[in-house]
Design a protein around this motif. Structure first.
Motif, PDB file in Angstrom:
ATOM      1  N   MET A   3      -1.318 -14.969 -35.192  1.00 37.35           N
ATOM      2  CA  MET A   3      -1.404 -14.505 -33.811  1.00 37.35           C
ATOM      3  C   MET A   3      -0.401 -13.375 -33.552  1.00 37.35           C
ATOM      4  O   MET A   3      -0.698 -12.404 -32.854  1.00 37.35           O
ATOM      5  N   LYS A   4       0.798 -13.479 -34.128  1.00 38.88           N
ATOM      6  CA  LYS A   4       1.832 -12.480 -33.885  1.00 38.88           C
ATOM      7  C   LYS A   4       1.626 -11.217 -34.712  1.00 38.88           C
ATOM      8  O   LYS A   4       1.882 -10.107 -34.244  1.00 38.88           O
ATOM      9  N   THR A   5       1.184 -11.367 -35.973  1.00 39.22           N
ATOM     10  CA  THR A   5       1.113 -10.206 -36.858  1.00 39.22           C
ATOM     11  C   THR A   5      -0.242  -9.519 -36.848  1.00 39.22           C
ATOM     12  O   THR A   5      -0.336  -8.321 -37.119  1.00 39.22           O
ATOM     13  N   GLU A   6      -1.307 -10.263 -36.586  1.00 40.24           N
ATOM     14  CA  GLU A   6      -2.642  -9.675 -36.584  1.00 40.24           C
ATOM     15  C   GLU A   6      -3.113  -9.327 -35.179  1.00 40.24           C
ATOM     16  O   GLU A   6      -4.146  -8.683 -35.013  1.00 40.24           O
ATOM     17  N   GLY A   7      -2.399  -9.804 -34.166  1.00 37.29           N
ATOM     18  CA  GLY A   7      -2.827  -9.554 -32.796  1.00 37.29           C
ATOM     19  C   GLY A   7      -4.085 -10.317 -32.418  1.00 37.29           C
ATOM     20  O   GLY A   7      -4.843  -9.892 -31.551  1.00 37.29           O
ATOM     21  N   VAL A   8      -4.325 -11.467 -33.073  1.00 35.53           N
ATOM     22  CA  VAL A   8      -5.515 -12.260 -32.784  1.00 35.53           C
ATOM     23  C   VAL A   8      -5.155 -13.410 -31.856  1.00 35.53           C
ATOM     24  O   VAL A   8      -3.983 -13.747 -31.674  1.00 35.53           O
ATOM     25  N   ASP A   9      -6.177 -14.042 -31.270  1.00 37.44           N
ATOM     26  CA  ASP A   9      -5.913 -15.201 -30.430  1.00 37.44           C
ATOM     27  C   ASP A   9      -6.013 -16.466 -31.278  1.00 37.44           C
ATOM     28  O   ASP A   9      -6.295 -16.424 -32.485  1.00 37.44           O
ATOM     29  N   PHE A  10      -5.773 -17.609 -30.647  1.00 38.70           N
ATOM     30  CA  PHE A  10      -5.720 -18.871 -31.384  1.00 38.70           C
ATOM     31  C   PHE A  10      -7.041 -19.204 -32.076  1.00 38.70           C
ATOM     32  O   PHE A  10      -7.047 -19.565 -33.263  1.00 38.70           O
ATOM     33  N   PRO A  11      -8.192 -19.081 -31.413  1.00 40.60           N
ATOM     34  CA  PRO A  11      -9.449 -19.379 -32.102  1.00 40.60           C
ATOM     35  C   PRO A  11      -9.675 -18.515 -33.337  1.00 40.60           C
ATOM     36  O   PRO A  11     -10.143 -19.000 -34.362  1.00 40.60           O
ATOM     37  N   GLU A  12      -9.339 -17.233 -33.249  1.00 41.28           N
ATOM     38  CA  GLU A  12      -9.552 -16.356 -34.402  1.00 41.28           C
ATOM     39  C   GLU A  12      -8.586 -16.700 -35.528  1.00 41.28           C
ATOM     40  O   GLU A  12      -8.936 -16.621 -36.707  1.00 41.28           O
ATOM     41  N   ALA A  13      -7.360 -17.096 -35.185  1.00 43.94           N
ATOM     42  CA  ALA A  13      -6.407 -17.524 -36.210  1.00 43.94           C
ATOM     43  C   ALA A  13      -6.931 -18.759 -36.935  1.00 43.94           C
ATOM     44  O   ALA A  13      -6.827 -18.863 -38.163  1.00 43.94           O
ATOM     45  N   VAL A  14      -7.492 -19.698 -36.169  1.00 43.33           N
ATOM     46  CA  VAL A  14      -8.073 -20.895 -36.782  1.00 43.33           C
ATOM     47  C   VAL A  14      -9.218 -20.512 -37.706  1.00 43.33           C
ATOM     48  O   VAL A  14      -9.335 -21.006 -38.834  1.00 43.33           O
ATOM     49  N   ALA A  15     -10.080 -19.613 -37.240  1.00 39.15           N
ATOM     50  CA  ALA A  15     -11.235 -19.213 -38.041  1.00 39.15           C
ATOM     51  C   ALA A  15     -10.792 -18.549 -39.341  1.00 39.15           C
ATOM     52  O   ALA A  15     -11.344 -18.831 -40.425  1.00 39.15           O
ATOM     53  N   GLN A  16      -9.787 -17.676 -39.279  1.00 45.89           N
ATOM     54  CA  GLN A  16      -9.321 -16.993 -40.482  1.00 45.89           C
ATOM     55  C   GLN A  16      -8.709 -17.968 -41.476  1.00 45.89           C
ATOM     56  O   GLN A  16      -8.981 -17.900 -42.682  1.00 45.89           O
ATOM     57  N   LEU A  17      -7.878 -18.882 -40.977  1.00 46.62           N
ATOM     58  CA  LEU A  17      -7.231 -19.833 -41.886  1.00 46.62           C
ATOM     59  C   LEU A  17      -8.224 -20.860 -42.421  1.00 46.62           C
ATOM     60  O   LEU A  17      -8.085 -21.344 -43.547  1.00 46.62           O
ATOM     61  N   ALA A  18      -9.239 -21.204 -41.619  1.00 51.79           N
ATOM     62  CA  ALA A  18     -10.281 -22.106 -42.105  1.00 51.79           C
ATOM     63  C   ALA A  18     -11.018 -21.472 -43.271  1.00 51.79           C
ATOM     64  O   ALA A  18     -11.290 -22.125 -44.299  1.00 51.79           O
ATOM     65  N   ALA A  19     -11.349 -20.184 -43.168  1.00 52.30           N
ATOM     66  CA  ALA A  19     -12.034 -19.484 -44.257  1.00 52.30           C
ATOM     67  C   ALA A  19     -11.132 -19.391 -45.480  1.00 52.30           C
ATOM     68  O   ALA A  19     -11.591 -19.538 -46.622  1.00 52.30           O
ATOM     69  N   LYS A  20      -9.848 -19.170 -45.247  1.00 52.13           N
ATOM     70  CA  LYS A  20      -8.896 -19.004 -46.352  1.00 52.13           C
ATOM     71  C   LYS A  20      -8.672 -20.314 -47.113  1.00 52.13           C
ATOM     72  O   LYS A  20      -8.513 -20.313 -48.330  1.00 52.13           O
ATOM     73  N   THR A  21      -8.644 -21.429 -46.369  1.00 53.54           N
ATOM     74  CA  THR A  21      -8.341 -22.718 -46.988  1.00 53.54           C
ATOM     75  C   THR A  21      -9.585 -23.522 -47.358  1.00 53.54           C
ATOM     76  O   THR A  21      -9.474 -24.582 -47.973  1.00 53.54           O
ATOM     77  N   GLY A  22     -10.766 -23.033 -46.965  1.00 56.33           N
ATOM     78  CA  GLY A  22     -11.990 -23.753 -47.294  1.00 56.33           C
ATOM     79  C   GLY A  22     -12.284 -24.924 -46.391  1.00 56.33           C
ATOM     80  O   GLY A  22     -13.134 -25.761 -46.707  1.00 56.33           O
ATOM     81  N   VAL A  23     -11.617 -25.006 -45.255  1.00 56.08           N
ATOM     82  CA  VAL A  23     -11.880 -26.087 -44.307  1.00 56.08           C
ATOM     83  C   VAL A  23     -13.040 -25.673 -43.404  1.00 56.08           C
ATOM     84  O   VAL A  23     -13.034 -24.576 -42.842  1.00 56.08           O
ATOM     85  N   GLU A  24     -14.020 -26.529 -43.264  1.00 58.92           N
ATOM     86  CA  GLU A  24     -15.156 -26.232 -42.401  1.00 58.92           C
ATOM     87  C   GLU A  24     -14.850 -26.711 -40.983  1.00 58.92           C
ATOM     88  O   GLU A  24     -14.698 -27.913 -40.735  1.00 58.92           O
ATOM     89  N   VAL A  25     -14.746 -25.771 -40.077  1.00 61.11           N
ATOM     90  CA  VAL A  25     -14.553 -26.109 -38.661  1.00 61.11           C
ATOM     91  C   VAL A  25     -15.936 -26.312 -38.093  1.00 61.11           C
ATOM     92  O   VAL A  25     -16.627 -25.370 -37.729  1.00 61.11           O
ATOM     93  N   ARG A  26     -16.354 -27.545 -38.018  1.00 61.85           N
ATOM     94  CA  ARG A  26     -17.771 -27.846 -37.839  1.00 61.85           C
ATOM     95  C   ARG A  26     -18.314 -27.621 -36.446  1.00 61.85           C
ATOM     96  O   ARG A  26     -19.501 -27.492 -36.259  1.00 61.85           O
ATOM     97  N   ARG A  27     -17.450 -27.553 -35.455  1.00 57.95           N
ATOM     98  CA  ARG A  27     -17.967 -27.347 -34.105  1.00 57.95           C
ATOM     99  C   ARG A  27     -17.322 -26.131 -33.439  1.00 57.95           C
ATOM    100  O   ARG A  27     -17.095 -26.092 -32.263  1.00 57.95           O
ATOM    101  N   GLY A  28     -17.025 -25.154 -34.274  1.00 61.73           N
ATOM    102  CA  GLY A  28     -16.504 -23.899 -33.725  1.00 61.73           C
ATOM    103  C   GLY A  28     -14.997 -23.932 -33.553  1.00 61.73           C
ATOM    104  O   GLY A  28     -14.367 -24.985 -33.526  1.00 61.73           O
ATOM    105  N   ALA A  29     -14.419 -22.791 -33.456  1.00 62.71           N
ATOM    106  CA  ALA A  29     -12.971 -22.680 -33.301  1.00 62.71           C
ATOM    107  C   ALA A  29     -12.549 -23.156 -31.913  1.00 62.71           C
ATOM    108  O   ALA A  29     -13.263 -22.955 -30.939  1.00 62.71           O
ATOM    109  N   PRO A  30     -11.379 -23.794 -31.827  1.00 68.37           N
ATOM    110  CA  PRO A  30     -10.929 -24.310 -30.524  1.00 68.37           C
ATOM    111  C   PRO A  30     -10.535 -23.203 -29.573  1.00 68.37           C
ATOM    112  O   PRO A  30     -10.164 -22.111 -29.974  1.00 68.37           O
TER     113      PRO A  30
END
Length: 631
Positions: A72-99
């Motif tokens: 959020m601080k370095t990419e200028g993204v909001d919390f949902p986008e940070a979750v989405a990026q880290l989910a893709a990076k770690t292979g975790v499926e966020v099954r009902r969308g980013a919070p």
């Protein structure tokens, strides 16, 4: 919304060292890693990453958080986008969308709406009102067309104390809300007045096109020449690039981003057909600004003014830019036949465009619009420019000045991706300093080995990671506040957002504080049921479960327990900062860096003064905690 445990699973899987290390040159120090802080300029590292707790913290500027906060601080993204990026990076499926991020609430939307209303007011003044005549003369003198003025939404603030204030309050907005947006300023004697007066205004938008703030240029003798919106909940001038919303598509298509210094420089580039240009808003380039570009292109061109000030601004930004770039970690045999790991730049090309003498980008673009692409194509690689700039002022008769230049350039040469480039730039540096190439190469190798040896001898105590007790104490504090919302209401003025390193804890506290302020009789279950985000609700319930069942208690002891927990939490963090500053002072003393030594000593004194404010009251709960720790 995310399924239960998705956020926790992402946090467990993400490698915080790899994530942060892609932007900051980290070095092992005991069980943690350290480096130069990407959020402020410093010579002695005060930025630490703790792999076991998954957190980072800078003991210089106070920035801290977890993997989500980092993005959020370095990419200028909001919390949902940070979750989405880290989910893709770690292979975790966020099954009902980013919070959803609870902080992107009514306040943020109100600030965006206020800025949009102010921009409309200012634009109308510039385009059609008599009061806008000075602004119209200025844009005409600068060669900006009406189409360009309308495209960028330029406006003019009349030279009156309460023009915008009267306009917006007459439409139902309050002066306090305008102050939150940075549009008006409070008088010491009471009341408010317009922040921008007699200035041409440049609306500053995020990449989604929302107006986050304004830059105002004085047309007369008013100081400062440029005045920005102050820091607000949605505006941070170090984390945004002027024109990014309009330039994104052109940057992707051309695969190059050009960064200029001024608003009009960027606007003129767009007007004459070069839409891949953005502006750094008159500041040294920051890591979050580079982060906005690196997902759009791997080629970044810095367009410098021909004056020395512009060139020095680029030199100041190079360390920051290096921290934001992509690196590979490669295994390298060392002279002792062991394997060490080094960071090597990959996939990113940084170039420097120096304009003809006496020209700035705006002037050149107006005079030679068709010559701009050729100028950009001929930009010099960053390291060539940097080495020449460092070597140029060196007195070739002074061996110490030559040595200092080698020391300054060595870190950039070490990070080059292959031996051929390292040899090339070592030879260039040697030629400019009139030194034997083998002597320069030998000194660069020696600096590498000396630094690594010093790091291996650092006492682990000098920069120890936070103990698990600290993380547990943070969870204990948020658990208490959740279990007893009336305590949260009473302590709202004492507990700060930055008391929580964990982003989820911080978001839960922000939501709880607001809810308790709105309803002093708030019940814990009602608050949990009212959370709009499943992931935050899961996290809140987890800390409540960890808190365990507790007997009924009167409010007084509960408040004291929460205050004691808060004191202990802050004390431990202050003590950790003290140890790290003391280690940094020892390093600066050994290096003979008097400037850094003075700065660090002053920082340590200020820290010790602040630490004394958190000596705990002798409550029974505090004594029990201390006794348990000693046991």
């Amino acid at each position: 919304m995310a399924e239960r445990g998705d956020i926790a699973e992402i946090r467990e899987r993400v490698d915080i060292i790899e994530l942060v290390g892609a932007r900051v040159q980290l070095k092992r120090s005991g069980k943690q890693w350290k480096g130069l802080c990407p959020f402020h300029q410093e010579k002695t590292p005060s930025f630490y990453v703790y792999p076991e707790s998954g957190n980072f913290v800078c003991y210089g500027c106070g920035e801290k958080g977890d993997a989500f906060a980092w993005l959020m601080k370095t990419e200028g993204v909001d919390f949902p986008e940070a979750v989405a990026q880290l989910a893709a990076k770690t292979g975790v499926e966020v099954r009902r969308g980013a919070p959803k991020d609870p902080r992107r609430d009514e306040l943020h939307e109100r600030l965006y709406a206020l800025n949009a209303a102010a921009a409309t007011f200012y634009a109308n003044i510039l385009l059609s009102a008599p009061a806008g005549e000075p602004g119209r003369r200025y844009v005409e003198e600068r060669g900006l067309t009406r189409e360009t003025v309308e495209r960028f939404g330029l406006g003019f603030a009349p030279d009156a104390w309460e023009a915008l204030l009267s306009h917006l309050t007459a439409r139902g907005h309050t002066a306090e809300q305008l102050a939150e947006a940075g549009l008006v300023t409070a008088r010491e004697s009471g009341g408010y007045y317009d922040r921008f007066r007699g200035r041409l205004l440049f609306p500053i938008r995020n990449k989604q096109g929302q107006i986050t703030g304004f830059g105002g240029r004085a047309l007369g003798d008013a100081k400062p020449k440029y005045l920005n919106t102050p820091q607000t909940a949605i505006f941070d001038k170090s984390a945004i690039l002027y024109g990014i919303d309009i330039a994104m598509d052109a940057i992707r298509k051309s695969d190059v981003a050009v960064i200029v210094e001024g608003y009009v420089d960027a606007i003129m580039a767009h007007q004459v057909g070069h839409a891949n240009v953005v502006a750094s808003m008159g500041t040294a380039l920051t890591e979050p600004q580079v982060g906005l570009l690196k997902n759009l292109t791997k080629r970044i061109v810095l367009a410098l003014d021909s004056d020395a000030a512009g060139q020095m601004a680029t030199l100041r930004g190079i360390e920051t830019m290096r921290g934001a770039l992509d690196y590979d970690t490669v295994a390298v045999p060392d002279p002792q036949q062991l394997i060490r790991f080094e960071r090597r730049l990959k996939d990113t090309e940084i170039l420097v465009l120096t304009l003809p003498e006496g020209k700035d980008p705006d002037e050149f673009l107006r005079a030679h619009p068709d010559g701009w692409p050729e100028l950009v194509a001929g930009a010099e690689p960053l390291l060539d420019y940097y080495i020449r700039a460092v070597a140029a002022p060196v007195d070739l008769a002074d061996p110490r000045a030559k040595s200092a230049a080698v020391h300054q350039v060595a870190p950039l040469i070490r990070e080059l991706p292959d031996d051929i480039q390292r040899h090339h730039y070592t030879a260039l540096l040697a030629r400019l300093l009139r030194l034997p190439e083998d002597a320069v190469a030998s000194e660069i190798r020696r600096l590498t080995l000396t630094r690594r040896g010093r790091e291996s001898r650092e006492p682990e105590e000098a920069a120890r990671r936070p103990r698990r007790a600290e993380v547990s104490r943070e969870a204990h504090l948020i658990g208490l506040l959740l279990a007893y919302p009336d305590v949260a209401h009473d302590l709202a003025g004492d507990v700060r957002d930055d008391d929580f390193l964990d982003t989820t804890h911080r978001l839960v506290w922000a939501a709880l504080r607001d809810a308790a302020a709105a309803d002093p009789r708030l019940k814990s279950r009602d608050f949990l049921d009212g959370l709009p985000d499943d992931a935050l609700r899961d996290a809140a319930e987890e800390v409540l479960v960890a808190l365990g069942a507790r007997p009924e208690q009167f409010p007084g002891p509960l408040r004291q327990e929460a205050r004691d927990t808060l004191r202990l939490l802050r004390q431990e963090r202050y003590d950790a900062q003290r140890l790290q500053l003391q280690a940094a002072i020892a390093d600066a003393s050994n290096a003979g860096d008097a400037t850094a030594l003075g700065e660090l000593a002053a920082r340590l004194m200020a820290l010790m003064e602040a630490r004394r404010a958190f000596d705990p009251a002798p409550s029974p709960y505090f004594r029990d905690l201390r006794s348990a720790e000693k046991a």
